[in-house]
Structures are given as structure tokens and as C-alpha cells.
Write a protein that holds these residues in place. Sequence first.
Motif, mmCIF file in Angstrom:
data_model
loop_
_atom_site.group_PDB
_atom_site.id
_atom_site.type_symbol
_atom_site.label_atom_id
_atom_site.label_comp_id
_atom_site.label_asym_id
_atom_site.label_seq_id
_atom_site.Cartn_x
_atom_site.Cartn_y
_atom_site.Cartn_z
ATOM 1 N N ASP A 147 -52.211 44.059 -45.801
ATOM 2 C CA ASP A 147 -52.009 44.531 -44.438
ATOM 3 C C ASP A 147 -53.305 45.094 -43.870
ATOM 4 O OD1 ASP A 147 -49.782 45.249 -42.402
ATOM 5 O OD2 ASP A 147 -50.932 47.109 -42.595
ATOM 6 N N ALA A 148 -53.473 44.944 -42.572
ATOM 7 C CA ALA A 148 -54.702 45.411 -41.922
ATOM 8 C C ALA A 148 -54.926 46.907 -42.111
ATOM 9 C CB ALA A 148 -54.659 45.082 -40.430
ATOM 10 N N THR A 149 -53.850 47.689 -42.238
ATOM 11 C CA THR A 149 -54.015 49.133 -42.399
ATOM 12 C C THR A 149 -54.564 49.509 -43.777
ATOM 13 O OG1 THR A 149 -51.758 49.448 -43.224
ATOM 14 C CG2 THR A 149 -52.095 49.596 -40.829
ATOM 15 N N ASN A 150 -54.562 48.567 -44.717
ATOM 16 C CA ASN A 150 -55.001 48.898 -46.076
ATOM 17 C C ASN A 150 -56.512 49.079 -46.173
ATOM 18 O OD1 ASN A 150 -54.137 49.576 -48.644
ATOM 19 N ND2 ASN A 150 -54.394 47.522 -49.468
ATOM 20 N N ILE A 151 -57.157 49.114 -45.030
ATOM 21 C CA ILE A 151 -58.578 49.422 -44.961
ATOM 22 C C ILE A 151 -58.823 50.915 -45.185
ATOM 23 C CG2 ILE A 151 -58.662 49.877 -42.474
ATOM 24 C CD1 ILE A 151 -61.234 47.743 -44.362
ATOM 25 N N VAL A 152 -57.795 51.744 -44.997
ATOM 26 C CA VAL A 152 -57.977 53.192 -45.109
ATOM 27 C C VAL A 152 -57.970 53.612 -46.579
ATOM 28 C CG1 VAL A 152 -56.881 53.575 -42.876
ATOM 29 C CG2 VAL A 152 -55.509 53.760 -44.959
ATOM 30 N N HIS A 153 -58.622 54.727 -46.847
ATOM 31 C CA HIS A 153 -58.603 55.328 -48.189
ATOM 32 C C HIS A 153 -57.933 56.691 -48.043
ATOM 33 C CE1 HIS A 153 -59.934 55.444 -52.400
ATOM 34 N NE2 HIS A 153 -59.929 56.758 -52.211
ATOM 35 N N PRO A 154 -56.635 56.783 -48.334
ATOM 36 C CA PRO A 154 -55.876 57.987 -47.988
ATOM 37 C C PRO A 154 -55.983 59.086 -49.038
ATOM 38 C CG PRO A 154 -54.422 56.373 -48.964
ATOM 39 C CD PRO A 154 -55.796 55.730 -48.898
ATOM 40 N N ARG A 155 -55.488 60.268 -48.666
ATOM 41 C CA ARG A 155 -55.344 61.350 -49.641
ATOM 42 C C ARG A 155 -53.972 61.285 -50.312
ATOM 43 N NH1 ARG A 155 -55.237 66.983 -46.309
ATOM 44 N NH2 ARG A 155 -57.440 66.439 -46.154
ATOM 45 N N LEU A 156 -53.031 60.501 -49.724
ATOM 46 C CA LEU A 156 -51.713 60.289 -50.320
ATOM 47 C C LEU A 156 -51.178 58.951 -49.843
ATOM 48 C CD1 LEU A 156 -49.184 61.436 -51.908
ATOM 49 C CD2 LEU A 156 -48.365 62.222 -49.673
ATOM 50 N N ALA A 157 -50.593 58.173 -50.760
ATOM 51 C CA ALA A 157 -49.885 56.936 -50.409
ATOM 52 C C ALA A 157 -48.387 57.197 -50.576
ATOM 53 C CB ALA A 157 -50.324 55.790 -51.309
ATOM 54 N N ILE A 158 -47.602 56.732 -49.609
ATOM 55 C CA ILE A 158 -46.148 56.881 -49.653
ATOM 56 C C ILE A 158 -45.513 55.499 -49.576
ATOM 57 C CG2 ILE A 158 -44.107 57.848 -48.523
ATOM 58 C CD1 ILE A 158 -45.878 60.012 -47.332
ATOM 59 N N ILE A 159 -44.554 55.237 -50.448
ATOM 60 C CA ILE A 159 -43.757 54.009 -50.387
ATOM 61 C C ILE A 159 -42.311 54.451 -50.232
ATOM 62 C CG2 ILE A 159 -43.081 51.882 -51.551
ATOM 63 C CD1 ILE A 159 -45.746 52.060 -53.094
ATOM 64 N N THR A 160 -41.730 54.201 -49.067
ATOM 65 C CA THR A 160 -40.422 54.768 -48.741
ATOM 66 C C THR A 160 -39.303 54.086 -49.519
ATOM 67 O OG1 THR A 160 -40.222 53.270 -46.835
ATOM 68 C CG2 THR A 160 -41.180 55.462 -46.456
ATOM 69 N N SER A 161 -39.109 52.818 -49.294
ATOM 70 C CA SER A 161 -38.000 52.077 -49.894
ATOM 71 C C SER A 161 -38.423 50.632 -50.089
ATOM 72 C CB SER A 161 -36.755 52.139 -49.000
ATOM 73 O OG SER A 161 -36.991 51.438 -47.778
ATOM 74 N N ILE A 162 -37.659 49.920 -50.914
ATOM 75 C CA ILE A 162 -37.919 48.497 -51.138
ATOM 76 C C ILE A 162 -36.630 47.742 -50.856
ATOM 77 C CG2 ILE A 162 -38.619 46.720 -52.781
ATOM 78 C CD1 ILE A 162 -40.848 48.701 -52.157
ATOM 79 N N GLY A 163 -36.709 46.737 -49.990
ATOM 80 C CA GLY A 163 -35.554 45.897 -49.675
ATOM 81 C C GLY A 163 -36.012 44.478 -49.400
ATOM 82 N N LEU A 164 -35.051 43.594 -49.234
ATOM 83 C CA LEU A 164 -35.364 42.186 -48.996
ATOM 84 C C LEU A 164 -35.585 41.951 -47.513
ATOM 85 C CD1 LEU A 164 -32.816 40.502 -51.454
ATOM 86 C CD2 LEU A 164 -35.286 40.784 -51.773
ATOM 87 N N ASP A 165 -36.825 41.903 -47.115
ATOM 88 C CA ASP A 165 -37.205 41.631 -45.731
ATOM 89 C C ASP A 165 -38.546 40.918 -45.765
ATOM 90 O OD1 ASP A 165 -36.995 41.570 -43.007
ATOM 91 O OD2 ASP A 165 -37.566 43.661 -42.683
#
Length: 441
Positions: A147-165
Motif C-alpha cells: 500500500d502507498a501508505t507503507n512508506i511511513v516508519h511509524p512508532r506503532l503499527a495497528i492491525i484491527t481485524s482480518i476478514g475476506l475482502d
Amino acid sequence: MEALRYLLSLPRFADQGRTAYRPGLARMEALLAAMGCPHQAYPCVHIAGTNGKGSTASLLAAIAQAAGYRVGLHTSPHLWEVGERMRINGVPASAAWLERAVARYRPLFERVQPSFFEATVALSLLYFAEQQVDLAVVEVGLGGRLDATNIVHPRLAIITSIGLDHTDILGGTLAAIAREKAGIIKPGVPVLTAAQQPDALKVIRQTAARQQAPFHHLRDEVHLEAAVPAVSRMRLTVRTPVRRYVDLELGLSGPHQATNALLALRAAELTLPEVLDDPRPIWQGLRDVKRLSGLRGRFDVLQTHPLIVADVAHNPDGLAAVLKTVDQFHPPGTGRRYALWGALRDKDAPTMARQLVQAGFAVYVAAFENPRAWSAVELVALVQQAGGQVVGAGTVRDGWHLLQQRLDASDVLLITGSHQVVAALPPVLWLHAYASPAQIG
């Protein structure tokens, strides 16, 4: 507004689907390098997930703002104006700023050939730097790894949920999709997730271990002791490693929003030192999330008698959460149920049609001018195949005008299926949920 028209002419996933999807970071690297690497000027939090990432991002941004931060918030898609994708303390970027920025960087865009999404992400990161934010909260668009946003280097990564989409792009299994979402995990950067499915959780844990990233699982660290629902909000009692929060007020409805609130609360504890000593920003941010962040289209109650709700749920998991919330305030048998519903072609419309029918909704099928949308004829057939009643088909506004004449005080109308469905509602409907027209956009 020539520059804005040019921006909107770039390849857009919302209109073209997969043909406009341009994975990879080479174009983003070129854009941001030419802009002076604005994404390196401030710390950020990066949020991926199938559902809940926009709400979680908005909740965390609201808490940070209540703590005194100047907060940039990047989310997508927008409802009404492109500037909604890049908000500072809840206020969208102005059309005038966008016009100037696009005009300035149009030669760069013409050389690099970004998609609309890539261009707007770059503009968001530039806007936040120019406006000197203290923190940016950045929502992933699609997937994570590419994803284009993955250019950032964050202080925290959050993954909310995983579903079929987006299975045609991200993969057909939960493990495959989790692998793409987990692509936002950076070496040594903590990751927080609410994922539950064993296959998905295993992938996220393994990715974190491989990246030597401290791993935080919401279920292990945060405990919801009580949740008392009410229309448009709820009250929560929560225990975390930091403290016990009694009777927190959350300005959103539904069990799924409780999970998003717990994620944002724990993320605030992990990233905002101020809240460790003083919990008041958490109380204010959760309570006033819509006002502080500008969040729209998440179980927005536009009217109470009859109950009229707008929600941008656009896949079966999201719709299931909304239907569960409707049941809390309008139990089956209370009155008639109507849905004003449309869907884009890359969404599982057959399953959503069955969900609506099984929940007792008669459906008005909303067609909108988008080559990616399921046609009205197709959606009518899906509802009828599921054994449901179709009360009409046409534009969103046509559906609204027809259904409002049918509604009694005990009925419910759910407007859902896509951001584009919700965005097409008459603006006057939003005045019940928000104090002034200025708060709508």
C-alpha cells in the motif's frame, strides 16, 4: 479548480477497480523525495485491517488531540470532498490548499504517473509537514505490504481485524490476507492487533517475531468488563495494564466499535506518554470522537422516530456488525425494516443481500453511476434469490424520497453498502446527527 480536476482524473480504484491499483512503493518514494521527504518530519501511527481501521484511527486521533497534540489524520475514501482524506484536528484540508499543492506538483505527478490514491497519500503527508503536526495517524488503503501508505516508519503499527475482502488482490484465505496486512510491521516497531482467527493471528505473530517487533494482542492486554449500549453511544468499563477505566463514554454505537475503542485506548497508552499519568484525554477523545476527528458514516443516527441510520459497511463482516447493532435498538418484530442498499462489484453482494433478507429487511436497491457498481438489475435479482422483498430501485435520493413516505415511527431504515451510497444522501439529513452544516463535511 483545474488542478483538482486533474487530481480527480488520475486512475481511481473507486471508479476503475483493479486496473487503477498500483502496488509497490517506487512511485511513492519518487514523489516524497521530490517533496522533501515530508513524512519524516513527524511521528506517526500506521493502521491496517479489513474492518475498523477508519474508526480506530479516528478514535486514536481524537485522544491525541484531547491530550494537546496537533494531529494529522489520513483516511480513505472520502465522503464528500478530497480534503477529508487529510484532516488536522478534525478539519479537512481546504480546496484552496489542494489547488495550490496540485498545481505546484503537477509536473511531478505527470512524470511519476501515480494513481489518485498515491497522489492523495503524498499530499496528505506533505500537508501534515507544512502544518507542523505533532503526530499523524495514517490509515492503510488496501492491504498493507504494497500500500502507498507503507512508506511511513511509524512508532506503532495497528492491525484491527482480518476478514475476506479484496480477495482478488490480497488472496482468498485469511492467512494470505493477514500476510498482506502484516506487511506494515517494521523492524523493532511495536504492533498491536485485535485479530482473532488462529490462522491470521499466527501470521501476524510470526511476522512480528521475524521483524523483532514487540507484539501486543488486544485480548491478552485489555479486558472489557462492561458495555452498556445506547443509540449513538455506549458506556464501557475497561481494564488495561495501566489502569481500570470505569464508565467510559464512547460516542459510537455497536459491539464492533467497543473493540475499536479498546484498540485506540491501548494504542494511546503505548504511544502517548501524557495519558499514563492523566487519563482525561482518553475520556474526552472517546466521548467526542466525531467532533474531534470528523468521523462520519459509522452508525450515524440521522433520525430516531423512525430510526434512520447511515453506515458505510461495505462487506459481510462490516454489515453483520451493523445489523447486530440495529438489533440492539430495534429488535426484530418492533416495526418494519427497510434498507437502502447498493454495492460495488468487488464486494460480496450476494452474501450481503442474504444478510439483509435474513435480518428481515425489505430492500430498495440503490444504483449509482460507477462502472465498478453492481447494476440495479443484478442487485434486485440477488435480493429476490435470497427470498427478500424489493420495494424499488433507482438513485439513492429516489430511494430516500420513496421510503420516507412509507416510514412509521416504529420502523427502521438502514442506509448502507458503500461510501458512495451514504455520500449521496441529501445533506439536510445530517443535521440531526451534527450540530451545524459546517460539521457535515
